[in-house]
Design a protein around this motif. Structure first.
Motif, short mmCIF file in Angstrom:
data_model
loop_
_atom_site.label_atom_id
_atom_site.label_comp_id
_atom_site.label_asym_id
_atom_site.label_seq_id
_atom_site.Cartn_x
_atom_site.Cartn_y
_atom_site.Cartn_z
N PRO A 208 1.36 -1.61 0.24
CA PRO A 208 0.65 -0.05 0.00
C PRO A 208 0.89 1.32 0.09
O PRO A 208 0.00 2.29 -0.61
CB PRO A 208 -0.87 -0.36 1.64
N ASP A 209 1.84 0.98 0.45
CA ASP A 209 2.79 2.32 0.63
C ASP A 209 3.46 2.79 -0.64
O ASP A 209 4.31 4.00 -1.14
CB ASP A 209 4.18 2.64 1.37
N LEU A 210 3.11 1.72 -1.69
CA LEU A 210 3.73 2.36 -3.90
C LEU A 210 2.98 3.51 -3.95
O LEU A 210 2.98 4.16 -4.48
CB LEU A 210 3.10 1.09 -4.32
N VAL A 211 2.23 4.11 -2.85
CA VAL A 211 1.39 5.50 -3.33
C VAL A 211 2.57 6.57 -3.16
O VAL A 211 2.23 7.16 -3.51
CB VAL A 211 0.08 5.82 -2.27
N LYS A 212 3.82 5.63 -1.94
CA LYS A 212 5.02 7.47 -1.87
C LYS A 212 5.25 7.42 -2.78
O LYS A 212 5.91 8.65 -3.22
CB LYS A 212 5.90 6.58 -0.97
#
Length: 167
Positions: free
Chosen positions: A40-44
């Motif tokens: 989910p932190d691929l959003v960064k």
């Protein structure tokens, strides 16, 4: 970055505890679950590449923020699953999905001024569920708790290894 570390520790504890019941769940698979916690932190990536640039390059409407939802994480996990052999796909999908789900669940408890979480179930629902507001992503306490739980699971796992699973 305590937030990312907390997610990795949570996934480690969950996968290692599962390995007590599932003999096939080796340390390599535990690492897969931890990698899933990062999904989910691929959003960064949006900090480096703007969504508009990605949309122009892909030729379709695109928002990085979708990666931090159930639907975006599912697509990311599916991409990860096709990178492994056919024989490993079910296990890798389950572990990446578990890691991503633990991340999304932990983030659903974040303190938010509106009292509402993000649209965690998108695209199934645009509902922003109420959040208990337990902590901020920058608070050190969740990381300390996650580290203590992971340490406890690590110690129990080593004891089980020495005794052959008979504590």
């Amino acid at each position: 970055m305590p937030d990312l570390l907390s997610h990795a520790l949570i996934a480690y504890a969950l996968a290692t505890a599962l390995s007590w019941r599932l003999r096939w769940l080796s340390p390599a698979y535990v690492t897969v679950a931890m990698a899933g916690a990062f999904v989910p932190d691929l959003v960064k990536i949006s900090l480096v590449v703007d969504s508009d640039v990605a949309a122009t390059a892909l030729g379709i409407p695109f928002e990085w923020s979708a990666l931090h939802t159930l639907g975006g994480s599912a697509v990311s996990v599916a991409v990860g699953v096709v990178l492994v052999t056919d024989r490993e796909r079910r296990r890798v999908a389950a572990l990446l999905g578990m890691g991503a789900a633990s991340h999304l669940l932990a983030d659903a408890f974040l303190l938010n001024p509106s009292g509402r979480s993000y649209a965690v179930l998108w695209p199934i629902s645009r509902l922003h569920p109420p959040t208990p507001g337990l902590y901020l992503s920058t608070d050190p306490e969740p990381t300390v708790v996650a580290a203590l739980v992971a340490l406890g699971v690590f110690v129990v796992s080593r004891i089980r290894d020495r005794t052959g699973g008979q504590e």
